[in-house]
Motif scaffolding. Structure first.
Motif, mmCIF file in Angstrom:
data_model
loop_
_atom_site.group_PDB
_atom_site.id
_atom_site.type_symbol
_atom_site.label_atom_id
_atom_site.label_comp_id
_atom_site.label_asym_id
_atom_site.label_seq_id
_atom_site.Cartn_x
_atom_site.Cartn_y
_atom_site.Cartn_z
ATOM 1 N N PRO A 172 39.103 -66.645 41.981
ATOM 2 C CA PRO A 172 40.759 -67.238 41.762
ATOM 3 C C PRO A 172 41.375 -66.195 40.690
ATOM 4 O O PRO A 172 42.545 -66.355 40.443
ATOM 5 C CB PRO A 172 40.365 -68.629 41.046
ATOM 6 N N LEU A 173 40.573 -65.783 39.553
ATOM 7 C CA LEU A 173 41.148 -64.801 38.731
ATOM 8 C C LEU A 173 42.248 -63.947 39.225
ATOM 9 O O LEU A 173 43.034 -63.703 38.491
ATOM 10 C CB LEU A 173 39.895 -64.133 37.712
ATOM 11 N N ILE A 174 42.038 -63.590 40.195
ATOM 12 C CA ILE A 174 42.805 -62.381 40.973
ATOM 13 C C ILE A 174 44.184 -63.102 40.907
ATOM 14 O O ILE A 174 45.232 -62.137 40.637
ATOM 15 C CB ILE A 174 42.351 -62.005 42.327
ATOM 16 N N TRP A 175 44.509 -63.960 41.283
ATOM 17 C CA TRP A 175 45.561 -64.624 41.428
ATOM 18 C C TRP A 175 46.206 -65.495 40.080
ATOM 19 O O TRP A 175 47.335 -65.798 40.124
ATOM 20 C CB TRP A 175 45.770 -65.914 42.530
ATOM 21 N N GLN A 176 45.185 -65.478 39.218
ATOM 22 C CA GLN A 176 45.642 -65.779 37.709
ATOM 23 C C GLN A 176 46.045 -64.605 36.945
ATOM 24 O O GLN A 176 46.755 -65.238 35.998
ATOM 25 C CB GLN A 176 44.665 -66.806 37.245
ATOM 26 N N GLU A 177 45.683 -63.617 37.058
ATOM 27 C CA GLU A 177 46.244 -62.392 36.213
ATOM 28 C C GLU A 177 46.541 -61.356 37.208
ATOM 29 O O GLU A 177 45.698 -60.280 37.254
ATOM 30 C CB GLU A 177 44.799 -61.915 35.394
ATOM 31 N N THR A 178 47.556 -61.335 37.967
ATOM 32 C CA THR A 178 48.048 -60.628 38.840
ATOM 33 C C THR A 178 48.290 -59.236 38.281
ATOM 34 O O THR A 178 48.070 -58.139 38.912
ATOM 35 C CB THR A 178 49.192 -61.135 39.700
ATOM 36 N N GLU A 179 48.746 -59.181 37.053
ATOM 37 C CA GLU A 179 49.176 -57.853 36.602
ATOM 38 C C GLU A 179 47.982 -56.861 36.094
ATOM 39 O O GLU A 179 48.018 -55.802 36.564
ATOM 40 C CB GLU A 179 49.970 -57.941 35.260
ATOM 41 N N GLY A 192 33.531 -44.660 42.455
ATOM 42 C CA GLY A 192 32.729 -45.767 42.612
ATOM 43 C C GLY A 192 32.877 -46.806 41.411
ATOM 44 O O GLY A 192 32.779 -47.936 41.351
ATOM 45 N N ASP A 193 33.497 -46.149 40.282
ATOM 46 C CA ASP A 193 33.813 -46.790 39.043
ATOM 47 C C ASP A 193 34.959 -47.837 39.170
ATOM 48 O O ASP A 193 34.868 -49.020 38.828
ATOM 49 C CB ASP A 193 33.916 -45.977 37.779
ATOM 50 N N SER A 194 35.918 -47.446 40.214
ATOM 51 C CA SER A 194 36.974 -48.475 40.313
ATOM 52 C C SER A 194 36.754 -49.526 41.048
ATOM 53 O O SER A 194 36.897 -50.666 41.160
ATOM 54 C CB SER A 194 38.171 -47.586 40.744
ATOM 55 N N CYS A 195 35.707 -49.171 42.312
ATOM 56 C CA CYS A 195 35.239 -50.226 43.056
ATOM 57 C C CYS A 195 34.329 -51.302 42.430
ATOM 58 O O CYS A 195 34.576 -52.634 42.405
ATOM 59 C CB CYS A 195 34.104 -49.610 44.239
ATOM 60 N N LYS A 196 33.474 -50.661 41.571
ATOM 61 C CA LYS A 196 32.712 -51.605 40.637
ATOM 62 C C LYS A 196 33.549 -52.460 39.689
ATOM 63 O O LYS A 196 33.137 -53.582 39.435
ATOM 64 C CB LYS A 196 31.696 -50.686 39.877
ATOM 65 N N GLY A 197 34.446 -51.769 39.088
ATOM 66 C CA GLY A 197 35.375 -52.374 38.148
ATOM 67 C C GLY A 197 35.854 -53.833 38.587
ATOM 68 O O GLY A 197 35.809 -54.947 37.967
ATOM 69 N N CYS A 198 36.492 -53.690 39.738
ATOM 70 C CA CYS A 198 37.094 -54.577 40.419
ATOM 71 C C CYS A 198 36.031 -55.687 40.825
ATOM 72 O O CYS A 198 36.264 -56.969 40.671
ATOM 73 C CB CYS A 198 37.955 -54.284 41.463
ATOM 74 N N HIS A 199 35.163 -55.386 41.437
ATOM 75 C CA HIS A 199 34.053 -56.343 42.022
ATOM 76 C C HIS A 199 33.316 -57.025 40.800
ATOM 77 O O HIS A 199 33.171 -58.132 41.045
ATOM 78 C CB HIS A 199 33.039 -55.404 42.761
ATOM 79 N N ASP A 200 32.936 -56.184 39.906
ATOM 80 C CA ASP A 200 32.438 -57.125 38.649
ATOM 81 C C ASP A 200 33.314 -58.247 38.155
ATOM 82 O O ASP A 200 32.799 -59.200 37.940
ATOM 83 C CB ASP A 200 32.067 -55.981 37.552
ATOM 84 N N ARG A 201 34.628 -57.814 38.235
ATOM 85 C CA ARG A 201 35.409 -58.938 37.419
ATOM 86 C C ARG A 201 35.841 -59.943 38.425
ATOM 87 O O ARG A 201 36.302 -61.097 38.234
ATOM 88 C CB ARG A 201 36.633 -58.353 36.837
ATOM 89 N N TYR A 202 36.313 -59.461 39.717
ATOM 90 C CA TYR A 202 36.869 -60.438 40.842
ATOM 91 C C TYR A 202 36.142 -60.885 41.950
ATOM 92 O O TYR A 202 36.555 -61.616 42.555
ATOM 93 C CB TYR A 202 38.218 -59.564 41.324
ATOM 94 N N ARG A 203 35.082 -60.503 42.186
ATOM 95 C CA ARG A 203 34.171 -60.711 43.082
ATOM 96 C C ARG A 203 33.055 -61.689 42.797
ATOM 97 O O ARG A 203 32.354 -61.288 41.954
ATOM 98 C CB ARG A 203 33.806 -59.666 44.154
ATOM 99 N N GLN A 204 32.845 -62.788 43.405
ATOM 100 C CA GLN A 204 31.823 -63.649 43.257
ATOM 101 C C GLN A 204 30.381 -63.128 43.512
ATOM 102 O O GLN A 204 30.374 -62.054 44.468
ATOM 103 C CB GLN A 204 31.662 -65.041 44.186
ATOM 104 N N GLU A 205 29.640 -63.191 42.416
ATOM 105 C CA GLU A 205 28.163 -62.562 42.746
ATOM 106 C C GLU A 205 27.308 -63.155 43.732
ATOM 107 O O GLU A 205 27.400 -64.399 44.135
ATOM 108 C CB GLU A 205 27.516 -62.716 41.324
ATOM 109 N N ASP A 206 26.651 -62.385 44.617
ATOM 110 C CA ASP A 206 25.982 -62.864 45.632
ATOM 111 C C ASP A 206 24.656 -63.713 45.074
ATOM 112 O O ASP A 206 24.043 -63.670 44.064
ATOM 113 C CB ASP A 206 25.203 -61.607 46.506
#
Ligand code: ASC
Length: 147
Positions: free
Chosen positions: A90-97, A133-147
């Motif tokens: 949900p953080l994606i939609w809470q901190e859109t900027e 790779g870093d930009s993929c990881k940066g977003c995934h770490d913050r905004y994607r639920q861990e498996d």
């Protein structure tokens, strides 16, 4: 008529800013498809660049497709597409900027990699791979639920 109008509205929405589908399920399905193409192109580029496969002729087309998808990342999370079968937090939609800044980093990194590959400069290509790779990881770490 209503169908035509709603198709036109959807088209306009897509043309302006977000990848807005008719249903949240389709928004989710679409963004997963786009993200998966990115993973595929990155894997192909890495294999070609590291010499694991002789497919040099396709290196640039993978990079072009990756940059096109990179340009789309920031538009893949329209309002309302956080409910359903998604790992997006949900953080994606809470901190859109902040999210948009991260998405811009993915866009810039993939564009840089495409340009490096276009130039043919091996050192520049090597240098441009890590920020992708870093930009993929940066977003995934913050905004994607861990498996
Ligand atoms: C990929 C992929 C990711 C990123 C990430 C980079 O190819 O599927 O999620 O790169 O692993 O650190």
């Amino acid at each position: 008529m209503r169908r035509i109008i709603s198709s036109a509205v959807l088209f306009l929405l897509a043309a302006t800013s977000v990848a807005q589908a008719a249903t949240p399920e389709d928004s989710i399905k679409y963004r997963k498809a786009v993200m998966e193409t990115m993973a595929g192109h990155i894997a192909a580029i890495t294999m070609i660049f590291s010499g694991k496969i002789d497919a040099q002729a396709y290196l640039l087309s993978h990079a072009e497709a990756l940059a096109a998808a990179g340009d789309e990342v920031g538009k893949l999370f329209p309002a309302g597409s956080g409910v359903g079968k998604t790992e997006a937090l949900p953080l994606i939609w809470q901190e859109t900027e902040r999210f948009q800044k991260d998405a811009d980093a993915a866009k810039a990194a993939t564009a840089q990699l495409r340009d490096a590959i276009k130039s043919g400069d091996k050192a520049a290509i090597g240098k441009a791979l890590k920020p992708v790779g870093d930009s993929c990881k940066g977003c995934h770490d913050r905004y994607r639920q861990e498996d």
